[in-house]
Scaffold this motif. Structure first.
Motif, PDB file in Angstrom:
ATOM      1  N   GLU A 143     -17.765  -9.357  42.080  1.00  0.00           N
ATOM      2  CA  GLU A 143     -17.574  -8.148  41.275  1.00  0.00           C
ATOM      3  C   GLU A 143     -18.602  -8.036  40.137  1.00  0.00           C
ATOM      4  OE1 GLU A 143     -13.636  -7.466  39.493  1.00  0.00           O
ATOM      5  OE2 GLU A 143     -13.707  -5.655  40.743  1.00  0.00           O
ATOM      6  N   GLU A 144     -18.922  -9.158  39.513  1.00  0.00           N
ATOM      7  CA  GLU A 144     -19.881  -9.074  38.386  1.00  0.00           C
ATOM      8  C   GLU A 144     -21.280  -8.711  38.892  1.00  0.00           C
ATOM      9  OE1 GLU A 144     -19.616 -13.574  37.349  1.00  0.00           O
ATOM     10  OE2 GLU A 144     -21.669 -12.966  36.941  1.00  0.00           O
ATOM     11  N   VAL A 145     -21.616  -9.135  40.098  1.00  0.00           N
ATOM     12  CA  VAL A 145     -22.910  -8.759  40.669  1.00  0.00           C
ATOM     13  C   VAL A 145     -22.892  -7.258  41.004  1.00  0.00           C
ATOM     14  CG1 VAL A 145     -24.491  -9.156  42.616  1.00  0.00           C
ATOM     15  CG2 VAL A 145     -23.293 -11.082  41.585  1.00  0.00           C
ATOM     16  N   ALA A 146     -21.756  -6.803  41.530  1.00  0.00           N
ATOM     17  CA  ALA A 146     -21.606  -5.376  41.859  1.00  0.00           C
ATOM     18  C   ALA A 146     -21.821  -4.524  40.598  1.00  0.00           C
ATOM     19  CB  ALA A 146     -20.223  -5.121  42.441  1.00  0.00           C
ATOM     20  N   ARG A 147     -21.243  -4.978  39.485  1.00  0.00           N
ATOM     21  CA  ARG A 147     -21.397  -4.219  38.229  1.00  0.00           C
ATOM     22  C   ARG A 147     -22.849  -4.195  37.797  1.00  0.00           C
ATOM     23  NH1 ARG A 147     -16.571  -6.727  36.316  1.00  0.00           N
ATOM     24  NH2 ARG A 147     -17.871  -8.125  35.074  1.00  0.00           N
TER      25      ARG A 147
END
Ligand code: SAM
Length: 279
Positions: A143-147
């Motif tokens: 998720e943090e990479v997606a953000r």
């Protein structure tokens, strides 16, 4: 699926980022987020036990799936029995020659994958920088990479990867995915991101100048853009200041406050001024 894996004595390998999906609703939702239809050629990276490969094959014209782990051969041949339009290539995707790969795909294609987390960013950047016939990617990532992929300029998640993706197209998170839907459960939260190279994006005079301008803008986040420009391109303070004045960038601004297209405009100015640096 777990029975099939047990039948062939499969053991999960952490080093390959093996967290498999089995939930049919989620798999179909990913295929739908990607916009796969009967005319689409799909490239999947990391077939695993083949659940996503099978869901893709039901909608696509052709699916080419890479898998590094040879021990998944018998599992995949069982999962993909009858999927005539799907082929699995048992090779390390990271070692593939990109232009040969695109030639073999023979025209436009989409990337759809539940990516092995240890190579997410280099794989996505490969398509962003070298994908000539790629129409876009729909990928499950942390998720943090997606953000980071979708961040707004000036936000803490904004960085060089965001700007590189924005130059090629648009990026959006299509869904967050619970850890409970993976086997085994990862420690991190995940999300599906769709990067569309057919919408948005912008042209620059030189790819190399853009890449180096972006790298410079995020070189040292505590320094001003002016200072980073001076250091990266051997400019005097006056020269760096003049470039920023053309774009009305306030003195003392940091690189991360410039939107991707403004970084593009800055790279064009640098290219005009220091062309020899970028050939
Ligand atoms: N697509 C499957 C699914 O959704 O259930 C598996 C996804 S799992 C997160 C990632 C898969 O990528 C694993 O099966 C792993 O063995 C494979 N893999 C890891 N590194 C790879 C590489 N360099 N080239 C090809 N496949 C790789």
């Amino acid at each position: 699926m777990e029975e099939r894996l047990a039948k062939y004595n499969f053991t999960f390998k952490k080093r390959y980022g093996q967290n498999f999906l089995t939930d049919l609703n989620l798999l179909r939702a990913i295929v739908s987020d990607a916009g796969v239809d009967e005319n689409t050629t799909v490239l999947e990276i990391g077939a695993g036990a083949g659940a996503l490969t099978r869901a893709l094959s039901e909608q696509a014209k052709r699916v080419v799936a890479y898998e590094i782990d040879q021990s998944l051969r018998p599992v995949l041949s069982e999962t993909l029995a009858g999927c005539e339009n799907a082929e699995v290539v048992f090779r390390d995707f990271a070692r593939e020659n990109f232009s040969v790969l695109e030639k073999e795909l023979n025209g436009e294609y989409l990337v759809v994958a539940n990516l092995p987390y240890y190579i997410t960013t280099p794989v996505v950047m490969k398509f962003v920088e070298e994908g000539k016939t790629c129409r876009g990617l729909t990928v499950m990532v942390q998720e943090e990479v997606a953000r980071r992929f979708c961040a707004e300029a000036g936000s803490p998640d904004y960085g060089a990867v965001t700007a590189a993706i924005a130059r090629r197209g648009t990026a959006e998170i299509t869904r967050s995915v619970s850890r409970t839907l993976f086997t085994p459960r990862p420690n991190v939260y995940s999300a599906v991101v769709r990067i569309d190279f057919t919408k948005g994006g912008f042209a620059v005079k030189s790819e190399k100048a853009f890449r180096e301008t972006v790298r410079c803008a995020f070189l040292n986040r505590r320094k001003t853009l002016e200072n980073n420009l001076m250091r990266a391109f051997s400019l005097s303070r006056e020269e760096a200041g003049e470039l920023l004045a053309v774009l009305s960038v306030p003195q003392g601004a940091r690189g991360e406050t410039l939107s991707p297209d403004r970084l593009g405009a800055l790279s064009d100015l640098l290219f005009e001024k220091k062309r020899t640096l970028f050939v």
